[in-house]
Scaffold this active site. Sequence first.
Site, PDB file in Angstrom:
ATOM      1  N   GLU A  42       0.871  -1.169   0.000  1.00  0.00           N
ATOM      2  CA  GLU A  42       0.000   0.000   0.000  1.00  0.00           C
ATOM      3  C   GLU A  42       0.913   1.225   0.000  1.00  0.00           C
ATOM      4  O   GLU A  42       1.786   1.335   0.867  1.00  0.00           O
ATOM      5  CB  GLU A  42      -0.897  -0.001   1.239  1.00  0.00           C
ATOM      6  CG  GLU A  42      -1.851   1.174   1.215  1.00  0.00           C
ATOM      7  CD  GLU A  42      -2.793   1.245   2.417  1.00  0.00           C
ATOM      8  OE1 GLU A  42      -2.765   0.334   3.260  1.00  0.00           O
ATOM      9  OE2 GLU A  42      -3.531   2.244   2.486  1.00  0.00           O
ATOM     10  N   ARG A 269       5.530 -13.000   9.567  1.00  0.00           N
ATOM     11  CA  ARG A 269       6.061 -11.644   9.420  1.00  0.00           C
ATOM     12  C   ARG A 269       7.455 -11.572  10.008  1.00  0.00           C
ATOM     13  O   ARG A 269       7.800 -12.327  10.909  1.00  0.00           O
ATOM     14  CB  ARG A 269       5.213 -10.656  10.220  1.00  0.00           C
ATOM     15  CG  ARG A 269       3.875 -10.344   9.677  1.00  0.00           C
ATOM     16  CD  ARG A 269       3.169  -9.385  10.610  1.00  0.00           C
ATOM     17  NE  ARG A 269       3.552  -8.007  10.358  1.00  0.00           N
ATOM     18  CZ  ARG A 269       2.970  -7.253   9.431  1.00  0.00           C
ATOM     19  NH1 ARG A 269       1.996  -7.733   8.680  1.00  0.00           N
ATOM     20  NH2 ARG A 269       3.355  -6.011   9.255  1.00  0.00           N
ATOM     21  N   LYS A 279       3.881   0.766  10.052  1.00  0.00           N
ATOM     22  CA  LYS A 279       4.010   1.975   9.246  1.00  0.00           C
ATOM     23  C   LYS A 279       3.407   3.181   9.953  1.00  0.00           C
ATOM     24  O   LYS A 279       3.871   4.301   9.772  1.00  0.00           O
ATOM     25  CB  LYS A 279       3.325   1.767   7.887  1.00  0.00           C
ATOM     26  CG  LYS A 279       4.244   1.085   6.887  1.00  0.00           C
ATOM     27  CD  LYS A 279       3.744   1.272   5.474  1.00  0.00           C
ATOM     28  CE  LYS A 279       2.892   0.090   5.066  1.00  0.00           C
ATOM     29  NZ  LYS A 279       2.465   0.142   3.661  1.00  0.00           N
TER      30      LYS A 279
HETATM   31  P1  ATP Z   1      -0.008  -1.662   7.287  1.00  0.00           P
HETATM   32  O1  ATP Z   1       0.661  -1.665   8.626  1.00  0.00           O
HETATM   33  O2  ATP Z   1      -0.307  -0.298   6.739  1.00  0.00           O
HETATM   34  O3  ATP Z   1      -1.076  -2.708   7.042  1.00  0.00           O
HETATM   35  P2  ATP Z   1       1.832  -3.375   5.973  1.00  0.00           P
HETATM   36  O4  ATP Z   1       3.138  -3.296   6.698  1.00  0.00           O
HETATM   37  O5  ATP Z   1       1.000  -4.578   6.022  1.00  0.00           O
HETATM   38  O6  ATP Z   1       1.083  -2.082   6.317  1.00  0.00           O
HETATM   39  P3  ATP Z   1       1.602  -3.335   3.119  1.00  0.00           P
HETATM   40  O7  ATP Z   1       1.999  -2.244   2.223  1.00  0.00           O
HETATM   41  O8  ATP Z   1       0.177  -3.709   3.171  1.00  0.00           O
HETATM   42  O9  ATP Z   1       2.150  -2.960   4.517  1.00  0.00           O
HETATM   43  O10 ATP Z   1       2.496  -4.603   2.877  1.00  0.00           O
HETATM   44  C1  ATP Z   1       2.794  -5.137   1.627  1.00  0.00           C
HETATM   45  C2  ATP Z   1       3.184  -6.570   1.768  1.00  0.00           C
HETATM   46  O11 ATP Z   1       4.295  -6.683   2.636  1.00  0.00           O
HETATM   47  C3  ATP Z   1       2.075  -7.407   2.355  1.00  0.00           C
HETATM   48  O12 ATP Z   1       1.937  -8.570   1.571  1.00  0.00           O
HETATM   49  C4  ATP Z   1       2.537  -7.747   3.724  1.00  0.00           C
HETATM   50  O13 ATP Z   1       2.108  -9.021   4.096  1.00  0.00           O
HETATM   51  C5  ATP Z   1       4.051  -7.670   3.603  1.00  0.00           C
HETATM   52  N1  ATP Z   1       4.637  -7.278   4.877  1.00  0.00           N
HETATM   53  C6  ATP Z   1       4.381  -6.160   5.580  1.00  0.00           C
HETATM   54  N2  ATP Z   1       5.055  -6.160   6.751  1.00  0.00           N
HETATM   55  C7  ATP Z   1       5.776  -7.303   6.782  1.00  0.00           C
HETATM   56  C8  ATP Z   1       6.662  -7.907   7.728  1.00  0.00           C
HETATM   57  N3  ATP Z   1       6.965  -7.305   8.887  1.00  0.00           N
HETATM   58  N4  ATP Z   1       7.210  -9.097   7.420  1.00  0.00           N
HETATM   59  C9  ATP Z   1       6.924  -9.710   6.267  1.00  0.00           C
HETATM   60  N5  ATP Z   1       6.092  -9.213   5.343  1.00  0.00           N
HETATM   61  C10 ATP Z   1       5.508  -8.027   5.588  1.00  0.00           C
END
Ligand code: ATP
Length: 566
Positions: A42, A269, A279
């Site tokens: 996003e 994660r 974020k």
């Molecule tokens: P928000 O906190 O705004 O939901 P997010 O960290 O999930 O944000 P996105 O932009 O939705 O951010 O993430 C894009 C992709 O990165 C998603 O598929 C998510 O699963 C993956 N992702 C985000 N944070 C992690 C993390 N800490 N470890 C592994 N993958 C991650």
Amino acid sequence: MAEKVETESEEKKPMNFIEEIVYEDLKAGKNGGRLNTRFPPEPNGYLHIGHAKAICMDFGVAERFGGTCNLRFDDTNPVKENVEYVDSIREDIHWLGFDWGDREYYASDYFPQLFELAVRLIKEGKAYVDDQTSEEIAKQKGTPTVAGTESPYRNRTPEENLDLFLRMNEGEFEEGSRVLRAKIDMASSNMHFRDPIMYRIIKHPHHRTGTKWKVYPMYDFAHGQSDFFEGVTHSICTLEFVPHRPLYDYFVDELADSSYRPRQLEFNRLNLTYTVMSKRKLLQLVNEGLVAGWDDPRMPTISGMRRRGFTAKSIRNFIDSIGYTKFEALNSISLLEHAVREDLNAIATRGMAVMNPVKVIITNYPESQVEMVEMENNPENPAEGTHKMPFTREIYIEREDFMENPPKKYFRLAPDAEVRLKGAYIIKCTGVKKDDEGNIEEIYCTYDPDTRSGLPGASRKVKGTLHWVSVAHAIDAEARLYDRLFEVENVAADERDFHEMLNPNSLKIVKGIKVEPFIAENATKGAHFQFQRIGYFTPDYDSTPEHLIFNRSIGLKDSWEKEQKK
Ligand code: ATP
Ligand code: MG
């Protein structure tokens, strides 16, 4: 396609559990042997090291088995999203070493199809407009063990729902006054099925579609279908989406026939010690000026790490080392730092810099003489060659490398003691000069002219070797020493406000360090240096030839844990 495409270096690399599933699917001929993954950020912030884990997975699987990986911006909330984030995300993925070719997509590309699907579900009595506020709706959700309450608007006729939904999109109603909900089951054991919200009214312009739309799909109504529209075969995501999966399937069922649907696979994660990955919190750090920006070298962002001098390779090696599982865990930031150190050791150019200088005068060395001594650029890689460094009668050494009354086993400089100046001569301390307060101003030494490399005394052994810089040739610079952003190991698990856990000493600025000319001449953006005996440094983006600034990427050794225990 089912054949594994492997490079030599990967040959022995075992498959992770997701790769095994993908491999089996390909072998079974699913999706006609097609493999298409996607990375779906996003654009509401910069990418962080957690995203790097997802990127390595999404692009890595495609690469390994000869498939493709899309970059899809999940831009369903115009209020929080903007083009700066889109650009930074592109840059960061490229920097990590991955490429999506021409497969750059946006959830907003699918707004027309999503809207069409919503209209169809309304007509079929599977969606309704709810006039309640989001708070009221939340209250009726129930709990996992207690069924929710049906909305009083649940049984509106399709005609009325359609009329209201179209008017929502005309901008007739205020934000928050109405939403479109799927009519599924308020008693479902899966909370996501309790009439989830599909659309909300937002009047903020969208960075791509402008003011065309006044209603925007929720992530849960956009995500699974976007995968479907794009032909994604394997939707790889993180574990928190496990309970969303049935809902995505539910919506995709409205579109798909039996020939193809995306398969969602989840992994754990990345959570790292001494930092945050949310974020929302990262944005707060930026907005409140607690860091200098998204690319502040203390941030866990890809851009911050790049600015700090971490390499893409070290980040990828780190991700590789922690692997992918089905269980949430907290990884030690020391592992990342270890990977950084390992790569920088292999590639950094060696040079001399004195952080806390004190002058040494070599009294038996000719006053105007300049000798050029030869220094290896990288002992790990002799092909990097050597460079010349000026040696003169007056040099700087580290203040910490001299002690007037040293303890036993002190191998650095002290009265009557001998040390080797790296790459040059053995010197012996004959005296010091102090100011009125007793601080040492100058150290006096004599040198043994026979001990330079190539001369008979070169092999003479002394215990200590010091780094040094010629006073006449030294160039002033500023060093920025970074430490962990938070003092607390598991920040996310701590109930305190995160402000209270910030490390007040996460940045230390040291002015007036002295670097050898070779470092100054080569201090271009992206250069990696090892300041001998000190650590790894890279020029900061704000560094100029007139005002050199170096970021410390990482120290030579992991001394942090020890320091904390002091
Ligand atoms: P928000 O906190 O705004 O939901 P997010 O960290 O999930 O944000 P996105 O932009 O939705 O951010 O993430 C894009 C992709 O990165 C998603 O598929 C998510 O699963 C993956 N992702 C985000 N944070 C992690 C993390 N800490 N470890 C592994 N993958 C991650
Ligand atoms: Mg997310």
